[in-house]
Write a protein that holds these residues in place. Structure first.
Motif: not given
Ligand code: AHR
Length: 694
Positions: A121-136, A210-218
């Motif tokens: 019923p809900a989606s995860l909304k990502l608003t990107i205000s600043q990103v460039s180069g190496e920024q994530r 290792s389990a010291d990881y996360k999954f990222v969508l950027s």
């Protein structure tokens, strides 16, 4: 001093004698006297969603809260203490976080406008205000106690996303928790404006496991994107899509299970009807399954492990399904009487049976075919409910059982219908009996089936027994050697009585040993995010199931060591503290004053096929025991055979995630076997003697 008793009389009261050594125990095995044939369903598995058995366990999905419904734990969530309402705001959303690195900036929110489908019923909304180069800037999922990274491994990501006017792409990464290293990445170059499914492969290189990881969508451009559903799978057992974790499956395969009892247990019933296992919500594409709060055990179930997945699990390990259907009774006592209200659940059960076993011309068989499995599954056993002895209203289960029994037999006359407690209005084909005990109690009762009345306990009683849940509860999170030995005593008793005990399975099967994952102590197999191990009790199961033959042999013992039995203080279920326990019946007697009793310290069973005899010798005593074996009824006996032995320096010894192999069976060649021979078994041990002969 030792005493002489026939196995069937081991528990008769006698003078108190303690374990001793020096004398010889005499065992007579008559290989030409077969007392039972092992049923083809004798050794099986019981399973349910408990202790993160599937979520973060057997079910290989790595994303936790993939449809954004799970909320932060109850203690932290006063607005939603029972966690059954989906998250509405990101402050309530569990396991997702905003990533803003190296000057990148943005925000995330739950958005209920135009969701992916009614199940999410809900989606995860990502608003990107600043990103460039190496920024994530992105969203991160922390998985089930981390994302397990292994070298040279391909992970399959699947997500739904949309990007109304968003000009950039999306990078999927398996990223170290400190954000410094990506173990694997893959890109979607450009998002479409409407919901679309994206599938990516992410391959790791020569990284350290290792389990010291996360999954990222950027994201790589300013703008707004929505994620509708996110999934990530590692390689699975036999490469099954939406499949199972290989290491736990391999442990299970080694147990040679013949059936799977599912889906519960308390998990079948739920605290209320709304939270029962409702098969219709667990089938079809994973992104269309609503999931539900497993309030029986207190955490969210994605229902990725749905009805078809249990059946696929049966396929993968060549097990027969033993399907438990919801019987109109939930854990908090919500129930319905026979009549129109119960008929809803009877109909649901019939449909569920059709989904499992109907061919593709039937409504629900066609649905199963559409879901990817055209061939019907072989189904012979259906269990009506779970532990309905907890429904203390006189006649209540009887009435409910009758409605299910009649409907099932009318449509599927060949199905064997299992009752979960005694009923009188119909004769069930099988009755399921559960017992959880401390080790002395397990041993004290290990020979109980020897004196069980054959042919039924009274006119309406069924002849067959299913021990659908049992365990010796010593050790946490997993049982120790003391528990394994008492389990083996029980298994020898079950095996000797295979003429009436047709199925048995230990419970619970799994525990995730990560902090906060366990609801029930003493579970057969433990695991964390990276590895899995079998407890000593697992090895006892594995030994018995791997060394069993068709014919159960007449066996009698004399000269047994005995010990004093002292009744334990009344505690939790099976003596384990802090666990749920049946409320005492209103008319329960005050527990009797503890009474010392003599109880045997050794237990035996033997089976035979055309080439071998397997003799199980369980020694609970703290000293080695000499056993003289008289084996009659064979034409020839090879002098050389094998022993498989489980023992350790202390009965407290156990296996764990950090020391997984401390207590494991040892196989040795032995000689000097024949119609008359003597062997010494170690103190506190389980020994299987494999004798070749016919
Ligand atoms: O195995 C744990 C629980 O014990 C099961 O869910 C239930 O059937 C029993 O009470």
């Amino acid at each position: 001093m030792k005493t002489t008793v026939a196995l069937g009389l081991l528990l008769t009261a006698g003078p108190l004698m303690l374990a001793q050594t020096g004398n010889t125990v005499n065992l007579q095995i008559k290989a030409d006297q077969v007392t039972a044939h092992m049923p083809p369903t004798f050794h099986g598995l019981m399973t349910e969603e408990i202790n993160y058995a599937f979520e973060g366990g057997l079910y290989a999905e790595l994303i936790r809260n993939r449809s954004f419904k799970e909320t932060v734990p109850a203690r932290a969530n006063r607005q939603n203490p029972d966690q059954s309402t989906p998250a509405k705001e990101t402050k309530d959303l569990a396991h997702w976080s905003l990533v803003q690195e190296r000057g990148g900036a943005g925000s995330m929110a739950l958005d209920t406008a135009a969701p992916l489908n009614p199940a999410v019923p809900a989606s995860l909304k990502l608003t990107i205000s600043q990103v460039s180069g190496e920024q994530r800037v992105g969203v991160a999922n922390d998985g089930f106690w981390g994302i397990p990274v292994r070298p040279n491994t391909t992970y399959k990501a699947m997500f739904y996303a949309k990007g109304a006017g968003y000009a950039g792409g999306i990078t999927a990464s398996i990223m170290s928790n400190d954000g410094a290293t990506a173990a694997a990445t893959a890109q979607v170059a450009k998002l479409g404006d409407g919901w679309q499914k994206y599938e990516l492969s992410l391959k790791t290189g020569n990284v350290k496991a290792s389990a010291d990881y996360k999954f990222v969508l950027s994201a790589n451009r300013p703008g707004t994107v929505w994620f509708g559903f996110v999934s990530l799978f590692p390689p699975t057992y036999k490469n099954r899509v939406n499949g199972f974790r290989p290491d736990t499956m391999e442990l299970l395969a080694a147990m040679k299970p013949q059936f799977l009892r599912f889906p519960g247990g308390n998990y079948l019933e739920g605290n209320t009807f709304d939270t029962r296992f409702n098969f219709k919500n667990t089938i079809g594409p994973i992104e269309e399954r609503p999931g539900h709060f497993d309030d029986a055990w207190g955490y969210w179930s994605s229902d990725g492990m749905g009805l078809l997945e249990y059946l696929n699990w049966c396929d993968d390990l060549n097990m027969e399904p033993v399907l438990a259907v919801f019987a109109g009774y939930s854990l908090r006592g919500q129930k319905v009487k026979p009549g129109p209200e119960l008929d809803v659940f009877v109909k649901e059960a019939i449909e569920e049976i059709e989904y499992v076993s109907g061919d593709a011309t039937t409504t629900w068989g066609a649905r199963r075919a559409k879901d990817g499995h055209p061939a019907p599954f072989k189904l012979r056993y259906v269990e009506v409910g779970n532990e309905d002895n907890f429904d203390r209203e006189k006649g209540s289960y009887d009435g409910r059982f009758t409605a299910f029994y009649d409907a099932i037999k009318a449509k599927y006359p060949a199905l064997q219908v299992i009752a979960t407690t005694d009923v009188t209005s119909r004769t069930p084909d099988v009755v399921d009996e559960h017992y959880y005990r401390g080790s002395d109690d397990m041993a004290l009762n290990a020979n109980a089936f020897d004196s069980r009345q054959r042919g039924g306990r009274g006119a309406a009683a069924p002849p067959k027994v299913f021990v659908g849940e049992w365990a010796t509860r010593v050790g946490a999170p997993t049982p120790n050697l003391e528990a394994a030995i008492a389990d083996a005593a029980n298994m020898a008793g079950l095996e000797r009585n295979a003429d009436i005990v047709m199925m048995n399975c230990y419970a619970p099967l799994f525990v995730n040993v990560n902090p906060g994952a366990m609801q029930w102590t003493t579970d057969l197999i433990g695991y964390d995010t990276m590895t899995a191990y079998g407890s000593p009790a697992y090895w006892a199961q594995q030994m018995f199931a791997s060394h069993v033959a068709d014919s159960v042999l007449n066996i009698a013992a004399s000269g047994l060591p005995y010990r004093e039995y002292v009744q334990p203080a009344r505690g939790g279920r099976g003596g384990a503290p802090g666990q749920q326990q049946a409320a005492p019946a209103a008319n329960a007697l005050v527990p009797p004053t503890p009474m010392p009793r003599a109880m045997p310290d050794m237990f035996f069973s033997a089976t035979k096929d055309s080439g071998a005899v397997y003799v199980n010798i369980v020694n609970r005593s703290a000293v080695p025991q000499q056993v003289h074996i008289a084996l009659s009824g064979l034409k020839s006996i090879a002098p050389n055979g094998k022993t498989i032995t489980l023992s350790s320096a202390s009965t407290n010894d156990t296996n764990s995630i950090t020391d997984p192999h401390k207590v494991e069976p040892v196989t040795a060649d032995v000689s000097g076997l024949g119609p008359d021979f003597t062997r010494t078994v170690p103190a506190s041990s389980i020994t299987i003697l494999e004798i070749k002969g016919n």
